[in-house]
Design a protein around this motif. Structure first.
Motif, PDB file in Angstrom:
ATOM      1  N   LEU A 193      10.783 -25.711  49.477  1.00 13.85           N
ATOM      2  CA  LEU A 193       9.616 -25.254  50.224  1.00 13.85           C
ATOM      3  C   LEU A 193       8.635 -24.506  49.332  1.00 13.85           C
ATOM      4  O   LEU A 193       7.416 -24.657  49.461  1.00 13.85           O
ATOM      5  CB  LEU A 193      10.060 -24.359  51.386  1.00 13.85           C
ATOM      6  CG  LEU A 193      10.735 -25.059  52.566  1.00 13.85           C
ATOM      7  CD1 LEU A 193      11.216 -24.040  53.586  1.00 13.85           C
ATOM      8  CD2 LEU A 193       9.768 -26.050  53.225  1.00 13.85           C
ATOM      9  N   ALA A 194       9.171 -23.701  48.427  1.00 14.10           N
ATOM     10  CA  ALA A 194       8.307 -22.954  47.517  1.00 14.10           C
ATOM     11  C   ALA A 194       7.526 -23.899  46.609  1.00 14.10           C
ATOM     12  O   ALA A 194       6.338 -23.697  46.340  1.00 14.10           O
ATOM     13  CB  ALA A 194       9.140 -21.983  46.682  1.00 14.10           C
ATOM     14  N   ILE A 195       8.184 -24.970  46.164  1.00 16.16           N
ATOM     15  CA  ILE A 195       7.520 -25.958  45.306  1.00 16.16           C
ATOM     16  C   ILE A 195       6.415 -26.674  46.078  1.00 16.16           C
ATOM     17  O   ILE A 195       5.301 -26.862  45.590  1.00 16.16           O
ATOM     18  CB  ILE A 195       8.543 -26.972  44.752  1.00 16.16           C
ATOM     19  CG1 ILE A 195       9.502 -26.269  43.773  1.00 16.16           C
ATOM     20  CG2 ILE A 195       7.835 -28.131  44.061  1.00 16.16           C
ATOM     21  CD1 ILE A 195      10.648 -27.138  43.311  1.00 16.16           C
ATOM     22  N   LEU A 196       6.734 -27.063  47.327  1.00 19.20           N
ATOM     23  CA  LEU A 196       5.740 -27.747  48.159  1.00 19.20           C
ATOM     24  C   LEU A 196       4.538 -26.863  48.440  1.00 19.20           C
ATOM     25  O   LEU A 196       3.386 -27.317  48.404  1.00 19.20           O
ATOM     26  CB  LEU A 196       6.377 -28.205  49.475  1.00 19.20           C
ATOM     27  CG  LEU A 196       7.390 -29.345  49.370  1.00 19.20           C
ATOM     28  CD1 LEU A 196       8.022 -29.624  50.736  1.00 19.20           C
ATOM     29  CD2 LEU A 196       6.720 -30.611  48.838  1.00 19.20           C
ATOM     30  N   MET A 197       4.778 -25.591  48.732  1.00 21.41           N
ATOM     31  CA  MET A 197       3.689 -24.671  48.990  1.00 21.41           C
ATOM     32  C   MET A 197       2.815 -24.491  47.747  1.00 21.41           C
ATOM     33  O   MET A 197       1.583 -24.395  47.832  1.00 21.41           O
ATOM     34  CB  MET A 197       4.227 -23.315  49.442  1.00 21.41           C
ATOM     35  CG  MET A 197       4.915 -23.344  50.802  1.00 21.41           C
ATOM     36  SD  MET A 197       3.789 -23.794  52.131  1.00 21.41           S
ATOM     37  CE  MET A 197       2.782 -22.321  52.209  1.00 21.41           C
ATOM     38  N   GLY A 198       3.458 -24.468  46.590  1.00 24.11           N
ATOM     39  CA  GLY A 198       2.709 -24.353  45.341  1.00 24.11           C
ATOM     40  C   GLY A 198       1.830 -25.569  45.102  1.00 24.11           C
ATOM     41  O   GLY A 198       0.675 -25.448  44.684  1.00 24.11           O
ATOM     42  N   LEU A 199       2.391 -26.762  45.385  1.00 19.79           N
ATOM     43  CA  LEU A 199       1.611 -27.994  45.223  1.00 19.79           C
ATOM     44  C   LEU A 199       0.431 -28.028  46.182  1.00 19.79           C
ATOM     45  O   LEU A 199      -0.676 -28.443  45.817  1.00 19.79           O
ATOM     46  CB  LEU A 199       2.512 -29.221  45.447  1.00 19.79           C
ATOM     47  CG  LEU A 199       3.549 -29.502  44.355  1.00 19.79           C
ATOM     48  CD1 LEU A 199       4.459 -30.645  44.777  1.00 19.79           C
ATOM     49  CD2 LEU A 199       2.844 -29.851  43.036  1.00 19.79           C
ATOM     50  N   LEU A 200       0.662 -27.578  47.424  1.00 20.60           N
ATOM     51  CA  LEU A 200      -0.432 -27.545  48.399  1.00 20.60           C
ATOM     52  C   LEU A 200      -1.535 -26.592  47.960  1.00 20.60           C
ATOM     53  O   LEU A 200      -2.726 -26.885  48.111  1.00 20.60           O
ATOM     54  CB  LEU A 200       0.101 -27.124  49.771  1.00 20.60           C
ATOM     55  CG  LEU A 200       0.842 -28.191  50.577  1.00 20.60           C
ATOM     56  CD1 LEU A 200       1.417 -27.581  51.851  1.00 20.60           C
ATOM     57  CD2 LEU A 200      -0.095 -29.347  50.924  1.00 20.60           C
ATOM     58  N   ALA A 201      -1.126 -25.446  47.417  1.00 22.07           N
ATOM     59  CA  ALA A 201      -2.115 -24.465  46.959  1.00 22.07           C
ATOM     60  C   ALA A 201      -2.975 -25.036  45.836  1.00 22.07           C
ATOM     61  O   ALA A 201      -4.152 -24.695  45.688  1.00 22.07           O
ATOM     62  CB  ALA A 201      -1.408 -23.199  46.488  1.00 22.07           C
ATOM     63  N   ILE A 202      -2.388 -25.933  45.041  1.00 22.37           N
ATOM     64  CA  ILE A 202      -3.132 -26.565  43.951  1.00 22.37           C
ATOM     65  C   ILE A 202      -4.000 -27.707  44.468  1.00 22.37           C
ATOM     66  O   ILE A 202      -5.159 -27.861  44.072  1.00 22.37           O
ATOM     67  CB  ILE A 202      -2.158 -27.095  42.872  1.00 22.37           C
ATOM     68  CG1 ILE A 202      -1.428 -25.925  42.201  1.00 22.37           C
ATOM     69  CG2 ILE A 202      -2.901 -27.930  41.831  1.00 22.37           C
ATOM     70  CD1 ILE A 202      -0.309 -26.353  41.275  1.00 22.37           C
ATOM     71  N   LEU A 203      -3.459 -28.507  45.390  1.00 17.87           N
ATOM     72  CA  LEU A 203      -4.144 -29.715  45.839  1.00 17.87           C
ATOM     73  C   LEU A 203      -5.263 -29.463  46.836  1.00 17.87           C
ATOM     74  O   LEU A 203      -6.275 -30.167  46.826  1.00 17.87           O
ATOM     75  CB  LEU A 203      -3.128 -30.686  46.456  1.00 17.87           C
ATOM     76  CG  LEU A 203      -2.138 -31.332  45.489  1.00 17.87           C
ATOM     77  CD1 LEU A 203      -1.135 -32.183  46.246  1.00 17.87           C
ATOM     78  CD2 LEU A 203      -2.873 -32.190  44.460  1.00 17.87           C
ATOM     79  N   LEU A 204      -5.107 -28.469  47.711  1.00 19.20           N
ATOM     80  CA  LEU A 204      -6.112 -28.242  48.749  1.00 19.20           C
ATOM     81  C   LEU A 204      -7.508 -27.975  48.185  1.00 19.20           C
ATOM     82  O   LEU A 204      -8.491 -28.570  48.655  1.00 19.20           O
ATOM     83  CB  LEU A 204      -5.667 -27.117  49.682  1.00 19.20           C
ATOM     84  CG  LEU A 204      -4.555 -27.494  50.675  1.00 19.20           C
ATOM     85  CD1 LEU A 204      -4.151 -26.287  51.508  1.00 19.20           C
ATOM     86  CD2 LEU A 204      -4.994 -28.642  51.586  1.00 19.20           C
TER      87      LEU A 204
END
Length: 205
Positions: free
Chosen positions: A21-32
């Motif tokens: 979940l932490a990895i996914l949240m990090g990716l979202l923070a980068i992609l958004l």
């Protein structure tokens, strides 16, 4: 002798789930932010296309009007030359909900400014009534640096920029910190408030 066979079940531990979940949240923070920029680039490109169509319509109107530009009612005057009336709408302004007029009547209050200071003039008729008429194209000496239409500045989406002759102008920053401008020669350009100087006093006579 019968041998017992058993199956072992495996699953994710709570720690592993939290890591994923932490990895996914990090990716979202980068992609958004990247996706938001891509979408805005698309809206800005549509805005530039609109201004290109408007510039072409104004040029055609001017040719059919003995070399005179439209006056302050420019959107109505060029409507017959436009493929779509909603070409006078900026997609970013609509996305930001900055439009407050009936979307079915875009010509009533177009989203783009018109350079009335340079391309139209006021005069009084024989009865003293004030009239506005388009200037003649011969009065524009620098067609590549005199703007014709531009994104309209809006509170919170504008900044001051100075022209090369020292005038302070309110410049739009709707599109990634800048605004789209069309020029009398027909080209369209994105400018930041600092880039206003390229317009060479086009807002004054």
């Amino acid at each position: 002798m019968k041998k017992n066979t058993g199956s072992t079940q495996t699953g994710f531990t709570l720690t592993e789930v939290l890591v994923v979940l932490a990895i996914l949240m990090g990716l979202l923070a980068i992609l958004l932010p990247v996706l938001a920029k891509v979408r805005e680039n698309g809206r800005s490109a549509t805005c530039q296309s609109n201004l290109k169509q408007i510039a072409l319509a104004i040029q055609q109107y001017t040719q059919d009007s003995d070399g005179r530009f439209p006056n302050d009612a420019w959107a109505y005057q060029i409507s017959s030359y436009l493929k779509r009336n909603d070409s006078v709408r900026c997609p970013t302004r609509r996305w930001l909900a900055l439009d407050t007029v009936d979307s079915n009547q875009p010509l009533f209050a177009p989203d783009y400014l018109y350079n009335t200071a340079k391309l139209s003039r006021a005069r009084h008729d024989s009865r003293g009534s004030l009239l506005f008429e388009g200037e003649h194209e011969a009065t524009v000496l620098n067609t590549s640096t005199t703007f014709m239409n531009a994104d309209e500045p809006q509170e919170g989406y504008s900044a001051e920029g100075s022209s090369s002759c020292g005038d302070t102008l309110l410049a739009p920053n709707l599109h990634s910190g800048g605004g789209n401008f069309s020029f009398v020669d027909g080209h369209v350009k994105w400018l930041t408030p600092d880039g206003i100087s390229e317009m060479e006093c086009s807002s004054t006579k």
